[in-house]
Design a protein around this motif. Structure first.
Motif, mmCIF file in Angstrom:
data_model
loop_
_atom_site.group_PDB
_atom_site.id
_atom_site.type_symbol
_atom_site.label_atom_id
_atom_site.label_comp_id
_atom_site.label_asym_id
_atom_site.label_seq_id
_atom_site.Cartn_x
_atom_site.Cartn_y
_atom_site.Cartn_z
ATOM 1 N N ALA A 122 0.837 -1.194 0.000
ATOM 2 C CA ALA A 122 0.000 0.000 0.000
ATOM 3 C C ALA A 122 0.875 1.248 0.000
ATOM 4 C CB ALA A 122 -0.919 0.007 1.219
ATOM 5 N N GLU A 123 0.413 2.286 -0.691
ATOM 6 C CA GLU A 123 1.170 3.527 -0.759
ATOM 7 C C GLU A 123 1.227 4.159 0.625
ATOM 8 O OE1 GLU A 123 0.955 7.907 -2.970
ATOM 9 O OE2 GLU A 123 -0.502 6.332 -3.455
ATOM 10 N N PRO A 124 2.404 4.486 1.134
ATOM 11 C CA PRO A 124 2.506 5.054 2.488
ATOM 12 C C PRO A 124 1.616 6.266 2.723
ATOM 13 C CG PRO A 124 4.673 4.445 1.682
ATOM 14 C CD PRO A 124 3.729 4.256 0.534
ATOM 15 N N ARG A 125 1.480 7.134 1.715
ATOM 16 C CA ARG A 125 0.631 8.312 1.900
ATOM 17 C C ARG A 125 -0.811 7.901 2.146
ATOM 18 N NH1 ARG A 125 -2.819 10.843 -1.246
ATOM 19 N NH2 ARG A 125 -2.206 9.585 -3.061
ATOM 20 N N ARG A 126 -1.296 6.911 1.385
ATOM 21 C CA ARG A 126 -2.672 6.439 1.567
ATOM 22 C C ARG A 126 -2.846 5.789 2.930
ATOM 23 N NH1 ARG A 126 -7.040 7.615 -0.084
ATOM 24 N NH2 ARG A 126 -7.875 5.513 -0.416
ATOM 25 N N VAL A 127 -1.816 5.073 3.375
ATOM 26 C CA VAL A 127 -1.897 4.449 4.700
ATOM 27 C C VAL A 127 -1.974 5.514 5.779
ATOM 28 C CG1 VAL A 127 -0.666 3.013 6.368
ATOM 29 C CG2 VAL A 127 -0.737 2.335 3.956
ATOM 30 N N ARG A 128 -1.144 6.554 5.684
ATOM 31 C CA ARG A 128 -1.185 7.627 6.681
ATOM 32 C C ARG A 128 -2.559 8.294 6.708
ATOM 33 N NH1 ARG A 128 4.037 8.744 4.714
ATOM 34 N NH2 ARG A 128 3.193 10.382 3.344
ATOM 35 N N GLU A 129 -3.103 8.564 5.535
ATOM 36 C CA GLU A 129 -4.421 9.197 5.478
ATOM 37 C C GLU A 129 -5.488 8.306 6.105
ATOM 38 O OE1 GLU A 129 -5.053 9.925 1.373
ATOM 39 O OE2 GLU A 129 -3.827 11.746 1.300
ATOM 40 N N ALA A 130 -5.444 7.024 5.790
ATOM 41 C CA ALA A 130 -6.463 6.104 6.308
ATOM 42 C C ALA A 130 -6.358 5.939 7.812
ATOM 43 C CB ALA A 130 -6.349 4.747 5.608
ATOM 44 N N TRP A 131 -5.132 5.791 8.311
ATOM 45 C CA TRP A 131 -4.965 5.577 9.745
ATOM 46 C C TRP A 131 -5.117 6.879 10.538
ATOM 47 C CZ3 TRP A 131 -4.449 1.401 6.997
ATOM 48 C CH2 TRP A 131 -4.541 0.168 7.618
ATOM 49 N N ASP A 132 -5.142 8.006 9.845
ATOM 50 C CA ASP A 132 -5.466 9.285 10.490
ATOM 51 C C ASP A 132 -6.961 9.575 10.432
ATOM 52 O OD1 ASP A 132 -2.921 9.859 11.268
ATOM 53 O OD2 ASP A 132 -2.458 11.159 9.561
ATOM 54 N N GLY A 133 -7.734 8.689 9.809
ATOM 55 C CA GLY A 133 -9.173 8.859 9.774
ATOM 56 C C GLY A 133 -9.694 9.608 8.563
ATOM 57 N N ARG A 134 -8.830 9.847 7.552
ATOM 58 C CA ARG A 134 -9.262 10.595 6.377
ATOM 59 C C ARG A 134 -9.675 9.690 5.220
ATOM 60 N NH1 ARG A 134 -4.236 14.071 5.240
ATOM 61 N NH2 ARG A 134 -3.183 12.539 6.563
ATOM 62 N N ALA A 135 -9.627 8.388 5.432
ATOM 63 C CA ALA A 135 -10.065 7.418 4.436
ATOM 64 C C ALA A 135 -10.371 6.119 5.174
ATOM 65 C CB ALA A 135 -9.000 7.215 3.359
ATOM 66 N N SER A 136 -10.930 5.156 4.458
ATOM 67 C CA SER A 136 -11.271 3.873 5.076
ATOM 68 C C SER A 136 -10.021 3.012 5.208
ATOM 69 C CB SER A 136 -12.321 3.137 4.250
ATOM 70 O OG SER A 136 -12.464 1.798 4.703
ATOM 71 N N ALA A 137 -9.592 2.778 6.442
ATOM 72 C CA ALA A 137 -8.402 1.954 6.662
ATOM 73 C C ALA A 137 -8.618 0.513 6.199
ATOM 74 C CB ALA A 137 -7.984 2.012 8.128
ATOM 75 N N PRO A 138 -9.768 -0.131 6.518
ATOM 76 C CA PRO A 138 -9.966 -1.493 6.009
ATOM 77 C C PRO A 138 -9.928 -1.562 4.488
ATOM 78 C CG PRO A 138 -11.512 -1.049 7.789
ATOM 79 C CD PRO A 138 -10.849 0.250 7.460
ATOM 80 N N ALA A 139 -10.474 -0.541 3.810
ATOM 81 C CA ALA A 139 -10.466 -0.560 2.346
ATOM 82 C C ALA A 139 -9.044 -0.469 1.803
ATOM 83 C CB ALA A 139 -11.308 0.605 1.814
ATOM 84 N N VAL A 140 -8.216 0.386 2.412
ATOM 85 C CA VAL A 140 -6.828 0.504 1.981
ATOM 86 C C VAL A 140 -6.082 -0.803 2.211
ATOM 87 C CG1 VAL A 140 -4.630 1.662 2.473
ATOM 88 C CG2 VAL A 140 -6.739 3.003 2.292
ATOM 89 N N LEU A 141 -6.298 -1.411 3.372
ATOM 90 C CA LEU A 141 -5.638 -2.683 3.689
ATOM 91 C C LEU A 141 -5.991 -3.757 2.675
ATOM 92 C CD1 LEU A 141 -4.099 -4.654 5.621
ATOM 93 C CD2 LEU A 141 -6.303 -5.020 6.747
ATOM 94 N N TRP A 142 -7.297 -3.952 2.452
ATOM 95 C CA TRP A 142 -7.712 -5.065 1.610
ATOM 96 C C TRP A 142 -7.435 -4.809 0.131
ATOM 97 C CZ3 TRP A 142 -8.409 -9.878 2.890
ATOM 98 C CH2 TRP A 142 -8.626 -10.176 4.245
#
Length: 499
Positions: A122-142
């Protein structure tokens, strides 16, 4: 966005129902605990694994066929679920990418899955956004797992609180953490919850049973070969319910006991038969003290109480109260830096405790198998309790009668630890700060005594939390909310005349 509020009287504050997480989340996603890992804890797989060849072979076959792709391994605490899962991982790691997450708490799950997402590409930027609550973390993971190569095996270990996996509409709504892996990949979950209802219909559920008696005896003989013959080992295994954790504790006890010189007047079990007799005596003693319907847990309790008695006989008088104290922290690892003997020595139960004695006692508790040790990399050196040892220790009658004392001791330790973190400029270290916040939240929940002393300790802990937050990434706004809470508690106590 939620805000942090402190409302109501001092009792409500001490129950920590109104001092809620908000963006601080006491080690949740907003800050990002820095001790997550996707590596399997291979060090726990030391020595021979007895009596699990059949279940390991069955699970390995399912993983290699990836049919089904979700496997639930369930049993009570102390049955060896983690050992079996590690054995499966070891057997398939030549062909599969093995990833492992501690799911015992929401924070450890979040951080572990963040590392899994990164490892899966996963792209680190997307992971940071998701785990900061700005995107769906489960969606990024899967999304990352669905395209990861090679095929993978992901273990979620100690998933006993199923709410940590739940999506917006339930555990299997397809929007939470629990989803169907892509072909050729497997999700292996270890849990105490063996009910069929929570899990996907396609999931394969395997119940882990006690060891067969011959394997229990072999485990004891492997741990302490000179403590008796196969017949005596089998009898002790049967006495202990053939439970792997109880057998482990008994074997470690006997191995340690046999290093003690035989002197007149010393009554320490040194053989399988002597340990069984001591265990039966201990069980009778506990009959009127605990709920014997607890079954295996009562057997485990007797096993490690005997180990604590041995440590006391060896002169380690603080072993029992230190283990009791550690059970009042959160389930997360406890940094050595928190355990300040000078703070504890002010309490009657720890009178005379020194730093040297604390270090020696922790080492002996580890030697007896009652504590684990973790650390390295991002994580500071810590002690860790097996979940069952933590839970059953807290249920002991003497612990219940001293609940307030242990709870206050932990709060005082954490308050002093916050001072250390600030002085050592460690507040921007995610691992240290996040572990502190996890334990601080648990400590607030433990403050059930509404006495002036308890209120003062809680106010000091809120100030300590504020200091960590202020010096970290969450800013002065949250810190001021916490300090207002501390001032309100002090005002309420002063207004009641300290009554």
């Amino acid at each position: 966005m939620d805000s942090n509020n402190v409302t109501g009287d001092s009792g409500g504050v001490l129950q920590a129902h109104s001092v809620h997480a908000g963006t601080i989340s006491f080690g949740g996603a907003a800050r990002g605990p820095g001790f997550g890992s996707a590596e399997a804890p291979w060090a726990r797989l030391a020595g021979q694994v007895h009596g699990r060849d059949g279940i390991v072979a069955d699970l390995v076959a399912e993983v290699r066929s990836a049919q089904p792709s979700v496997i639930v391994l369930h049993a009570g605490g102390g049955y060896g679920k983690t050992t079996v899962a590690l054995s499966v991982c070891r057997a398939v790691r030549d062909a599969f990418s093995v990833r492992w997450v501690d799911a015992s708490t929401s924070s450890s799950l979040l951080e572990g899955l963040r590392e899994v997402a990164l490892a899966a590409g996963a792209e680190p930027r997307r992971v940071r956004e998701a785990w900061d609550g700005r995107a769906s973390a489960p969606a990024v993971l899967w999304a990352a797992l669905s395209t990861a190569s090679p095929s993978w095996l992901l273990v979620l270990d100690n998933t006993d609180d199923l709410s940590v996996l739940t999506g917006p509409d339930g555990l299997i709504d397809g929007r939470g953490w629990l989803r169907t892996p892509p072909p050729g990949c497997t999700l292996l979950i270890t849990t105490r919850d063996g009910r069929p209802e929570p899990w996907p219909e396609s999931a394969a559920r395997h119940r882990l049973h006690q060891l067969p008696e011959p394997d229990g005896a072999a485990m004891l003989k492997g741990l302490c070969p000179t403590a008796g013959d196969d017949l005596a080992a089998g009898s002790l295994s049967r006495c202990l319910g053939n439970l792997p954790l109880a057998l482990w504790l008994a074997g470690r006890y006997l191995r340690n006991a046999r290093t003690i010189p035989l002197v007149p007047g010393l009554d320490v079990p040194r053989t399988f038969g002597e340990y069984e007799a001591a265990w039966r005596d201990r069980s009778v003693e506990l009959t009127d003290q605990v709920d014997r319907s607890a079954g295996p847990r009562a057997q485990l309790s007797s096993a490690w109480e005997i180990s604590l008695e041995l440590l006391a006989d060896q002169g380690h008088e603080y072993a029992r109260p230190i283990l009791r104290l550690l059970s009042f922290f959160s389930p997360a690892p406890i940094p050595h830096d928190v355990l300040d003997a000078q703070v504890l020595a002010a309490e009657p139960v720890f009178h005379g405790l020194t730093a040297r004695t604390m270090a020696t006692t922790l080492a002996r508790l580890r030697g007896a198998g009652l504590l684990g040790s973790v650390g390295g990399g991002k994580l500071p050196t810590c002690v860790a309790l097996h979940p069952v040892i933590r839970d059953v220790t807290r249920a002991q009658p003497d612990v219940a009668s001293h609940h307030s004392g242990y709870g206050l001791s932990v709060a005082r330790l954490l308050t002093r630890h916050a001072e250390h973190l600030v002085h050592a400029e460690l507040t921007d270290n995610e691992a240290y700060a996040s572990l502190f916040l996890l334990h601080a939240r648990q400590s607030l929940l433990e403050q059930v005594d509404h006495s002036p002393a308890s209120c003062a300790v809680t106010a000091a802990l809120l100030d300590a939390i504020a200091c960590i937050v202020e010096n970290g990434e969450q800013g002065s706004g949250n810190a001021e909310v916490l300090r207002k809470g501390a001032r309100r508690i002090r005002t309420l106590v002063a207004g009641s005349g300290g009554k």
